[in-house]
Design a protein around this motif. Structure first.
Motif, PDB file in Angstrom:
ATOM      1  N   MET A  82       0.836  -1.195   0.000  1.00 52.30           N
ATOM      2  CA  MET A  82       0.000   0.000   0.000  1.00 52.30           C
ATOM      3  C   MET A  82       0.877   1.254   0.000  1.00 52.30           C
ATOM      4  SD  MET A  82      -2.911   1.153   2.770  1.00 52.30           S
ATOM      5  CE  MET A  82      -3.708  -0.431   2.635  1.00 52.30           C
ATOM      6  N   THR A  83       0.437   2.280  -0.711  1.00 53.64           N
ATOM      7  CA  THR A  83       1.139   3.561  -0.737  1.00 53.64           C
ATOM      8  C   THR A  83       0.124   4.681  -0.569  1.00 53.64           C
ATOM      9  OG1 THR A  83       2.830   2.690  -2.248  1.00 53.64           O
ATOM     10  CG2 THR A  83       2.635   5.087  -2.080  1.00 53.64           C
ATOM     11  N   VAL A  84       0.427   5.629   0.334  1.00 53.45           N
ATOM     12  CA  VAL A  84      -0.424   6.818   0.499  1.00 53.45           C
ATOM     13  C   VAL A  84       0.441   8.056   0.287  1.00 53.45           C
ATOM     14  CG1 VAL A  84      -2.098   5.726   2.024  1.00 53.45           C
ATOM     15  CG2 VAL A  84      -0.101   6.825   3.012  1.00 53.45           C
ATOM     16  N   GLU A  85      -0.158   9.066  -0.282  1.00 53.93           N
ATOM     17  CA  GLU A  85       0.539  10.321  -0.605  1.00 53.93           C
ATOM     18  C   GLU A  85       0.247  11.337   0.491  1.00 53.93           C
ATOM     19  OE1 GLU A  85       3.034  12.750  -2.756  1.00 53.93           O
ATOM     20  OE2 GLU A  85       2.465  10.725  -3.382  1.00 53.93           O
ATOM     21  N   HIS A  86       1.281  11.674   1.264  1.00 55.13           N
ATOM     22  CA  HIS A  86       1.090  12.631   2.360  1.00 55.13           C
ATOM     23  C   HIS A  86       1.055  14.076   1.855  1.00 55.13           C
ATOM     24  CE1 HIS A  86       1.329  14.151   6.494  1.00 55.13           C
ATOM     25  NE2 HIS A  86       2.215  15.022   6.036  1.00 55.13           N
ATOM     26  N   GLY A  87       1.870  14.397   0.867  1.00 57.29           N
ATOM     27  CA  GLY A  87       1.871  15.747   0.308  1.00 57.29           C
ATOM     28  C   GLY A  87       3.050  16.597   0.724  1.00 57.29           C
ATOM     29  N   GLN A  88       3.744  16.212   1.789  1.00 56.22           N
ATOM     30  CA  GLN A  88       4.952  16.899   2.263  1.00 56.22           C
ATOM     31  C   GLN A  88       5.971  15.836   2.694  1.00 56.22           C
ATOM     32  OE1 GLN A  88       1.899  17.914   3.659  1.00 56.22           O
ATOM     33  NE2 GLN A  88       1.708  19.716   2.340  1.00 56.22           N
ATOM     34  N   PRO A  89       7.255  16.215   2.839  1.00 56.64           N
ATOM     35  CA  PRO A  89       8.243  15.246   3.341  1.00 56.64           C
ATOM     36  C   PRO A  89       7.798  14.668   4.686  1.00 56.64           C
ATOM     37  CG  PRO A  89       9.345  17.221   2.532  1.00 56.64           C
ATOM     38  CD  PRO A  89       7.882  17.516   2.507  1.00 56.64           C
ATOM     39  N   VAL A  90       7.764  13.347   4.786  1.00 54.63           N
ATOM     40  CA  VAL A  90       7.206  12.681   5.962  1.00 54.63           C
ATOM     41  C   VAL A  90       8.285  12.573   7.045  1.00 54.63           C
ATOM     42  CG1 VAL A  90       6.012  10.627   6.812  1.00 54.63           C
ATOM     43  CG2 VAL A  90       5.672  11.386   4.447  1.00 54.63           C
ATOM     44  N   GLU A  91       7.966  13.091   8.235  1.00 50.28           N
ATOM     45  CA  GLU A  91       8.923  13.095   9.345  1.00 50.28           C
ATOM     46  C   GLU A  91       8.645  12.004  10.369  1.00 50.28           C
ATOM     47  OE1 GLU A  91      11.505  14.988   9.602  1.00 50.28           O
ATOM     48  OE2 GLU A  91      11.160  16.551   8.102  1.00 50.28           O
ATOM     49  N   SER A  92       7.384  11.550  10.469  1.00 49.86           N
ATOM     50  CA  SER A  92       7.051  10.540  11.476  1.00 49.86           C
ATOM     51  C   SER A  92       5.805   9.771  11.049  1.00 49.86           C
ATOM     52  CB  SER A  92       6.814  11.203  12.835  1.00 49.86           C
ATOM     53  OG  SER A  92       6.553  10.251  13.831  1.00 49.86           O
ATOM     54  N   VAL A  93       5.774   8.479  11.370  1.00 50.69           N
ATOM     55  CA  VAL A  93       4.593   7.646  11.111  1.00 50.69           C
ATOM     56  C   VAL A  93       4.281   6.854  12.373  1.00 50.69           C
ATOM     57  CG1 VAL A  93       4.811   7.454   8.614  1.00 50.69           C
ATOM     58  CG2 VAL A  93       6.047   5.853  10.082  1.00 50.69           C
ATOM     59  N   LEU A  94       3.005   6.484  12.509  1.00 54.73           N
ATOM     60  CA  LEU A  94       2.560   5.789  13.711  1.00 54.73           C
ATOM     61  C   LEU A  94       1.374   4.900  13.372  1.00 54.73           C
ATOM     62  CD1 LEU A  94       2.803   5.724  16.900  1.00 54.73           C
ATOM     63  CD2 LEU A  94       1.024   7.473  16.897  1.00 54.73           C
ATOM     64  N   LEU A  95       1.395   3.663  13.870  1.00 54.80           N
ATOM     65  CA  LEU A  95       0.266   2.740  13.710  1.00 54.80           C
ATOM     66  C   LEU A  95      -0.491   2.631  15.033  1.00 54.80           C
ATOM     67  CD1 LEU A  95       1.508  -0.334  11.630  1.00 54.80           C
ATOM     68  CD2 LEU A  95      -0.501   1.063  11.145  1.00 54.80           C
ATOM     69  N   PHE A  96      -1.811   2.682  14.953  1.00 54.88           N
ATOM     70  CA  PHE A  96      -2.619   2.473  16.155  1.00 54.88           C
ATOM     71  C   PHE A  96      -2.476   1.018  16.605  1.00 54.88           C
ATOM     72  CE2 PHE A  96      -4.222   6.552  15.348  1.00 54.88           C
ATOM     73  CZ  PHE A  96      -5.030   6.944  16.416  1.00 54.88           C
ATOM     74  N   PRO A  97      -2.686   0.742  17.903  1.00 57.65           N
ATOM     75  CA  PRO A  97      -2.545  -0.642  18.395  1.00 57.65           C
ATOM     76  C   PRO A  97      -3.439  -1.641  17.665  1.00 57.65           C
ATOM     77  CG  PRO A  97      -2.686   0.894  20.225  1.00 57.65           C
ATOM     78  CD  PRO A  97      -2.949   1.692  18.990  1.00 57.65           C
ATOM     79  N   SER A  98      -4.615  -1.187  17.199  1.00 55.14           N
ATOM     80  CA  SER A  98      -5.512  -2.086  16.467  1.00 55.14           C
ATOM     81  C   SER A  98      -4.988  -2.432  15.086  1.00 55.14           C
ATOM     82  CB  SER A  98      -6.889  -1.432  16.332  1.00 55.14           C
ATOM     83  OG  SER A  98      -6.800  -0.245  15.555  1.00 55.14           O
ATOM     84  N   GLY A  99      -4.055  -1.627  14.563  1.00 53.95           N
ATOM     85  CA  GLY A  99      -3.490  -1.858  13.239  1.00 53.95           C
ATOM     86  C   GLY A  99      -4.360  -1.367  12.102  1.00 53.95           C
ATOM     87  N   GLY A 100      -5.497  -0.757  12.396  1.00 53.85           N
ATOM     88  CA  GLY A 100      -6.405  -0.313  11.338  1.00 53.85           C
ATOM     89  C   GLY A 100      -6.192   1.106  10.894  1.00 53.85           C
ATOM     90  N   LEU A 101      -5.562   1.939  11.753  1.00 54.78           N
ATOM     91  CA  LEU A 101      -5.347   3.350  11.438  1.00 54.78           C
ATOM     92  C   LEU A 101      -3.861   3.663  11.404  1.00 54.78           C
ATOM     93  CD1 LEU A 101      -8.086   5.106  13.616  1.00 54.78           C
ATOM     94  CD2 LEU A 101      -8.182   4.535  11.196  1.00 54.78           C
ATOM     95  N   LEU A 102      -3.480   4.503  10.454  1.00 56.89           N
ATOM     96  CA  LEU A 102      -2.089   4.940  10.285  1.00 56.89           C
ATOM     97  C   LEU A 102      -2.046   6.462  10.367  1.00 56.89           C
ATOM     98  CD1 LEU A 102       0.911   4.489   9.352  1.00 56.89           C
ATOM     99  CD2 LEU A 102       0.059   4.615   7.011  1.00 56.89           C
TER     100      LEU A 102
END
Length: 518
Positions: free
Chosen positions: A201-221
């Motif tokens: 999967m690929t999502v376009e953030h729109g700016q240089p990405v500095e941090s990512v985080l997954l929720f404990p359920s794994g359904g939300l990024l």
């Protein structure tokens, strides 16, 4: 002679933040402890097991701090250049870190030398983490690649080179041992499955990405980059749920509270914003002295640690309720003491004897009682920043008496400067504007003949003029906008049929009905 009636101070609604449960919760921290590091703090990670020590990566060292220690209890310094992203394994026994020379090192918490060294990246490694099976490590580097390493054999299991710019952040899934996420300066966030050769999967953030985080359920990024924090639904194929723009500068780090109900973001604008994960509204905010690079919360939110660009580590500990309970309780009167006599009904032969209550007048009330109007005004002007409503109330009382002009006249440069400063600060305040505009007009009438004799007063007059002109411009623009909105609303309203038109329509229908019947 009638007794003197004190000046009535008009009560206004208090301005400021609304006190909520979140405000009380997040303000319940002690005064922060400041720890100076050797360089900018790029990563903070808490051990997942008691006693919940935390690893701080700064410059070419990794320091391990105890929960309440202000000195490191252990240091890893076997780096030739800068170290990055020291992260604990789930059991708290191993630590992995990247480095500027492109090497990934694995450390045992009880030792000093590296247990394993993973060579394969050609540039600085900014992202390292353990997959949830505990036997593999994922890394991302400035050579645009991300790799999965096998710990026992110290070899790369799989390598991905789909990003077109630096890979600067990443996270792993706690539920799926093969799933991990990377964020890059090419504005994209990619989800990888170690069992496949390409990203899933690929999502376009729109700016240089500095941090990512997954929720404990794994359904939300959650991804952070530029001024935006964006939440994506992975289960719906990477659909954007919400885009938050509450920071003024680049968002550098993300963190979840222990309950998962609050999302924290740190930024170069020196603020940490706390969002509710149900409404995604800001429920609280922390201010810091320098730009923020890293952020971490201890289990149960007992400690919040923030690392800044100036190398300072800011540690806040939660206050414990137990200390309050240990204090000896004071013996208080029984409840019946307070309610005694409240229900007593006076009889016909009873006499009510009231004790005269002595009222203490304020200083300005005493001066007004003795008709020292100028001194009374000077008294309230001294506390102009704290209680402007009292100052305006005294001015209104002087105006009612007809002695306001006398109180304003005959002032030297210092006294007039204080009065002008008060006007400059509050003349456009809607609560005080009607009275202060009248005061400003009187001051101009009184002191116009002596304008030009004091540079300080002349400067204040010009500043007052500038503030009033700006306010007039704002009001003019608001009236124009109001006119535009009225015109828009007028065109949006549905035109209702008049009674005459209804009769005409009914008449035509009647004629048609008669013709058809004939």
């Amino acid at each position: 002679m009638a007794s003197y009636k004190p000046v009535v101070v008009q009560s206004f609604p208090k301005l400021g933040e609304k006190i909520t449960q979140d405000t009380l919760y997040w303000k319940n921290y002690k005064t922060p402890v400041q720890i100076k590091e050797f360089g900018a703090v790029n990563k903070i990670d808490f051990s997942p097991v008691p006693p919940y020590n935390y690893a701080v990566t700064a410059s070419s060292r990794i320091h391990i701090y105890g929960r309440y220690s202000q000195e490191p209890i252990k240091t890893f310094s076997r780096f030739k250049d800068a170290a990055y992203c020291a992260t604990y394994r789930d059991d708290g026994k191993l630590l992995v870190a990247g480095s500027e020379e492109g090497v990934v090192r694995l450390f045992d918490i009880t030792g000093r030398a590296a247990l394993r060294q993973f060579d394969g990246h050609t540039k600085a490694v900014h992202v390292v983490d353990f997959l949830s099976d505990k036997y593999r490590v994922v890394s991302g580097a400035d050579d645009y690649t991300s790799k999965v390493w096998d710990i026992p054999s110290a070899t790369a299991v799989v390598s991905y080179s789909e990003h077109t710019d630096y890979v600067r952040c990443g996270c792993i899934s706690k539920l799926n041992a093969d799933l991990f996420v990377t964020g890059s300066y090419d504005h994209t966030v990619k989800v990888f499955d170690a069992r496949r050769e390409k990203s899933v999967m690929t999502v376009e953030h729109g700016q240089p990405v500095e941090s990512v985080l997954l929720f404990p359920s794994g359904g939300l990024l959650v991804s952070a980059g530029g001024r935006y924090v964006k939440v994506w639904d992975i289960l719906r194929g990477g659909q954007l749920l919400v885009s938050l723009k509450n920071h003024h500068k680049t968002v550098t780090c993300l963190c979840l509270s222990s309950s998962g109900q609050r999302l924290l973001s740190g930024s170069l604008d020196r603020h940490v914003k706390i969002y509710s994960t149900t409404s995604y509204k800001v429920v609280h905010s922390f201010n810091y002295a320098a730009s923020i690079l890293s952020l971490a919360l201890a289990p149960e939110d007992e400690t919040i640690v923030v690392g800044m660009t100036n190398g300072v580590l800011n540690v806040r500990h939660r206050k414990h309720e137990e200390s309050k309970e240990r204090l000896p309780k004071k013996k208080r009167p029984a409840y019946r003491t307070f309610v005694k006599g409240r229900n007593y009904m006076p009889k016909q032969e009873d006499f009510f004897v009231s004790k005269p209550v002595r009222s203490h007048l304020k200083k300005y009330d005493k001066l007004l009682k003795s008709f020292q109007v100028s001194k009374a005004l000077d008294t309230v002007l001294q506390a102009r920043n704290k209680t402007p409503e009292i100052t305006v109330a005294v001015m209104q009382e002087l105006n009612r008496r007809g002695t306001l002009k006398n109180a304003l006249a005959g002032r030297d440069e210092t006294q007039l400067s204080v009065l002008m400063s008060f006007l400059i600060r509050y003349v456009v305040e809607p609560r005080f504007a009607p009275m202060l505009i009248k005061v400003a007009e009187m001051i101009i009438d009184i002191y116009l003949p002596v304008v030009g004799q004091s540079a300080v007063i002349d400067k204040q007059f010009l500043k007052l003029q500038e503030i009033i002109e700006k306010e007039i411009d704002y009001q003019t623009e608001l009236l124009e906008v109001l006119g535009m909105m009225d015109a828009l609303f007028a065109t949006m309203t549905m035109k209702k049929a008049t009674s005459l038109e209804k009769n005409k329509t009914n008449g035509i229908l009647r004629v048609l009905e008669q013709d058809m019947s004939n």
